[in-house]
Design an enzyme around this catalytic site. Structure first.
Site, PDB file in Angstrom:
ATOM      1  N   PRO A   2       0.828  -1.217   0.000  1.00 54.89           N
ATOM      2  CA  PRO A   2       0.000   0.000   0.000  1.00 54.89           C
ATOM      3  C   PRO A   2       0.861   1.265   0.000  1.00 54.89           C
ATOM      4  CG  PRO A   2      -0.675  -1.527   1.738  1.00 54.89           C
ATOM      5  CD  PRO A   2       0.638  -2.019   1.200  1.00 54.89           C
ATOM      6  N   GLU A   3       0.615   2.152  -0.965  1.00 52.94           N
ATOM      7  CA  GLU A   3       1.281   3.461  -0.960  1.00 52.94           C
ATOM      8  C   GLU A   3       0.171   4.507  -1.067  1.00 52.94           C
ATOM      9  OE1 GLU A   3       4.963   3.700  -3.000  1.00 52.94           O
ATOM     10  OE2 GLU A   3       5.424   1.594  -2.677  1.00 52.94           O
ATOM     11  N   LYS A  51      -0.049   8.155   3.453  1.00 49.93           N
ATOM     12  CA  LYS A  51      -0.406   6.748   3.629  1.00 49.93           C
ATOM     13  C   LYS A  51      -1.298   6.518   4.843  1.00 49.93           C
ATOM     14  CE  LYS A  51       4.021   5.365   2.969  1.00 49.93           C
ATOM     15  NZ  LYS A  51       5.075   4.331   2.888  1.00 49.93           N
ATOM     16  N   ARG A 247      13.093  -0.374   3.332  1.00 50.62           N
ATOM     17  CA  ARG A 247      14.390   0.191   2.987  1.00 50.62           C
ATOM     18  C   ARG A 247      15.092  -0.593   1.879  1.00 50.62           C
ATOM     19  NH1 ARG A 247      12.813   4.573   4.430  1.00 50.62           N
ATOM     20  NH2 ARG A 247      13.082   5.291   6.555  1.00 50.62           N
TER      21      ARG A 247
END
Ligand SMILES: [Zn+2]
Length: 257
Positions: A2-3, A51, A247
């Site tokens: 999800p972004e 978000k 990351r």
């Protein structure tokens, strides 16, 4: 993952399903909020901020975050759920619909007037009505860390996650490790805005223009596969202090400098 685009669509679906009706069911299945009951209160609607998801009920706002696997599902009352009950963290229902939140994070209820305490730190959101490109460029340009880390920092721009960072940097030919001050922040943000706005109304996110599974990205999730432009094998690495999947970076060592 999800972004900002996923969260925007989720907010729109929640809004369409619930806004304008009174809550007939309000059930938060997390210890810190389990006793809060907004049953009987009017549901004003839902919005996304980066978000983060804000569902406004009565004088309160239910905040949630989808993190890696979270989602909200809309059901008719009595309809069979498509996920196990133990994953459910929130249920907000009306006479017509039940919204069921699964694997949500950061569930909190605050007075709506205090929403800024939850999301006020966020940078400009390219999917919000008050999008401020100059402020986003200013914040990103002032960041001295690597561009991948700076682009993910929601205080600079709200809504881009790991997939956007990897794909935008490929499309601009920028290595994820490049120091942000060396990068044309305005051009990067301009591309990011166009891309996330194009994806906002699609059911499946794409960066290549093809939305078939496995073909929607240039580098994200493609470690060890040949670059779609030059054939060089896509590399995968980790960056930043936070040892989470957020990351992980993907890049083409030939196309990105
Ligand atoms: Zn390449």
């Amino acid at each position: 993952m999800p972004e900002g685009d996923t969260v925007f669509r989720t907010a729109r679906r929640l809004d369409e399903a619930l806004a304008g009706a009174d809550a007939t069911r309000f059930d938060l299945r997390v210890p810190q909020a389990a006793t809060i009951d907004l049953t009987g209160q009017p549901i004003h609607g839902a919005v996304s901020r980066g978000k983060h998801l804000l569902l406004r009920v009565g004088d309160s706002t239910l905040h949630s975050h989808l993190r890696m696997d979270g989602a909200w599902f809309i059901y008719r009352p009595g309809e069979k759920w498509r996920h196990p009950a133990f994953k459910v963290r929130a249920i907000v229902g009306t006479a017509e619909r039940d919204a069921v939140g699964v694997d949500l994070a950061e569930i909190e209820v605050v007075p709506t007037r205090d929403e800024a305490q939850l999301v006020g730190y966020l940078g400009p959101d390219p999917l919000a009505e008050d999008w401020d490109p100059a402020e986003a460029v200013r914040r990103l340009s002032a960041d001295t860390r690597s561009i991948h880390v700076a682009l993910l920092d929601q205080r600079n721009v709200a809504g881009f996650g790991n997939e956007y960072a990897a794909e935008l940097l490929f499309l601009r030919g920028i290595l994820p490790t490049r120091p942000t001050p060396e990068v044309d922040a305005a051009a990067l943000i301009e591309l990011g805005v166009r891309t996330i706005r194009a994806n906002r109304d699609r059911s499946r996110r794409t960066f290549t223009g093809v939305d078939r599974p496995g073909q929607a990205t240039w580098v994200y999730g493609r470690a060890g596969k040949p670059c779609r432009r030059c054939g060089t094998l896509i590399r995968r690495g980790e960056q930043g202090a936070d040892p989470t999947r957020e990351r992980i970076t993907f890049w083409c060592p030939s196309c990105q400098r």
